[in-house]
Structure formats: C-alpha cells, structure tokens
Write a protein that holds these residues in place. Structure first.
Motif, mmCIF file in Angstrom:
data_model
loop_
_atom_site.group_PDB
_atom_site.id
_atom_site.type_symbol
_atom_site.label_atom_id
_atom_site.label_comp_id
_atom_site.label_asym_id
_atom_site.label_seq_id
_atom_site.Cartn_x
_atom_site.Cartn_y
_atom_site.Cartn_z
ATOM 1 N N GLU A 1 19.628 24.491 -14.590
ATOM 2 C CA GLU A 1 18.579 24.331 -13.835
ATOM 3 C C GLU A 1 18.897 22.976 -13.031
ATOM 4 O O GLU A 1 19.527 21.939 -13.424
ATOM 5 N N ARG A 2 17.998 22.631 -12.022
ATOM 6 C CA ARG A 2 17.767 21.417 -11.325
ATOM 7 C C ARG A 2 16.178 20.899 -11.563
ATOM 8 O O ARG A 2 15.420 21.769 -11.256
ATOM 9 N N VAL A 3 15.903 19.868 -11.967
ATOM 10 C CA VAL A 3 14.645 19.223 -12.206
ATOM 11 C C VAL A 3 14.195 18.366 -11.260
ATOM 12 O O VAL A 3 14.950 17.431 -11.137
ATOM 13 N N GLU B 1 9.286 14.666 -22.310
ATOM 14 C CA GLU B 1 10.046 15.850 -22.487
ATOM 15 C C GLU B 1 11.398 15.359 -22.015
ATOM 16 O O GLU B 1 12.406 16.186 -21.748
ATOM 17 N N LEU C 1 14.506 18.341 -20.998
ATOM 18 C CA LEU C 1 14.991 18.290 -19.498
ATOM 19 C C LEU C 1 16.419 18.355 -19.433
ATOM 20 O O LEU C 1 16.986 18.984 -18.377
ATOM 21 N N ARG D 1 17.630 21.437 -20.213
ATOM 22 C CA ARG D 1 17.594 22.656 -19.366
ATOM 23 C C ARG D 1 18.674 22.419 -18.062
ATOM 24 O O ARG D 1 19.161 23.479 -17.515
ATOM 25 N N MET E 1 16.118 27.501 -7.002
ATOM 26 C CA MET E 1 14.978 26.617 -6.664
ATOM 27 C C MET E 1 14.632 25.812 -7.948
ATOM 28 O O MET E 1 15.105 26.091 -9.348
ATOM 29 N N ALA E 2 14.220 24.522 -7.731
ATOM 30 C CA ALA E 2 14.205 23.524 -8.712
ATOM 31 C C ALA E 2 12.774 23.503 -9.602
ATOM 32 O O ALA E 2 11.939 23.762 -9.113
ATOM 33 N N TYR E 3 12.875 23.096 -10.605
ATOM 34 C CA TYR E 3 11.706 23.116 -11.777
ATOM 35 C C TYR E 3 11.071 21.586 -11.297
ATOM 36 O O TYR E 3 11.650 20.553 -11.336
ATOM 37 N N GLU E 4 9.789 21.646 -11.059
ATOM 38 C CA GLU E 4 9.190 20.370 -10.968
ATOM 39 C C GLU E 4 8.253 19.927 -11.976
ATOM 40 O O GLU E 4 7.623 20.816 -12.564
ATOM 41 N N ILE E 5 8.194 18.672 -12.210
ATOM 42 C CA ILE E 5 7.353 18.046 -13.433
ATOM 43 C C ILE E 5 7.054 16.781 -13.133
ATOM 44 O O ILE E 5 7.907 15.885 -12.503
#
Length: 95
Positions: free
Chosen positions: A26-28, A13, A17, A20, A1-5
């Motif tokens: 990771e997927r952002v 950041e 990112l 990461r 699952m992707a990290y949301e920002i």
C-alpha cells in the motif's frame, strides 16, 4: 489509490503503517488538516520515482553509450573475418 491517515493517528500507528507499505504494497498519505503532508511508499516505489527524476541528458547519455558499445562489437575484426566481410564503413572526414 493511497490510504490516507491524519498525522496524529499516524504517530500512534507508525509500525502498522510501515507493515502495510512493506508487506501489503500500500501507499499511505499522511495528512494535516485534511491536506496531504507526506507519503509512505516502499523502497522499490522510491527507486522508480528517482529513476523518473533523472535528468533527460543522463538517460540519453546512457543510451548513446550502449549504442557505441554495440557498434564497436559489431565491427570487431574477428567478426568481420568470421563472416567474410571485406569492407567496413568509415565516417566521412579527414583520413
């Protein structure tokens, strides 16, 4: 699952990112007003996505080309002699 920002936080950041994504795998997903705007993915993920986007004809042409190469190699005269093959298949049509 992707990290949301949110995009405002992502600006502050960005270097973190990128690390990461590159080193953490990771997927952002960067959002604006809670809606996905863009995604940061590794170069390897991008290559896989590009390969999925390739036209079906291009993938088929590559497979046909590989099959033709196998057929040519299989019917090489040296191999026929090596295995004692005295006949070969010829496609129907005018000779």
């Amino acid at each position: 699952m992707a990290y949301e920002i949110p995009v405002t936080q992502a600006r502050a950041e960005l270097a973190d990112l990128i690390n990461r994504v590159v080193y953490g795998g990771e997927r952002v997903v960067v959002t604006r007003h809670g809606k996905p705007l863009v995604a940061l993915v590794s170069a390897a993920d991008l290559e896989r996505l590009d390969a999925l986007d390739a036209p079906a004809e291009e993938r088929v042409a590559g497979a046909v080309s590989a099959l033709s190469a196998v057929r040519e190699a299989a019917s090489a005269p040296r191999e026929q002699h090596r295995f004692g093959i005295t006949a070969e298949h010829r496609a129907p049509g005018p000779s």
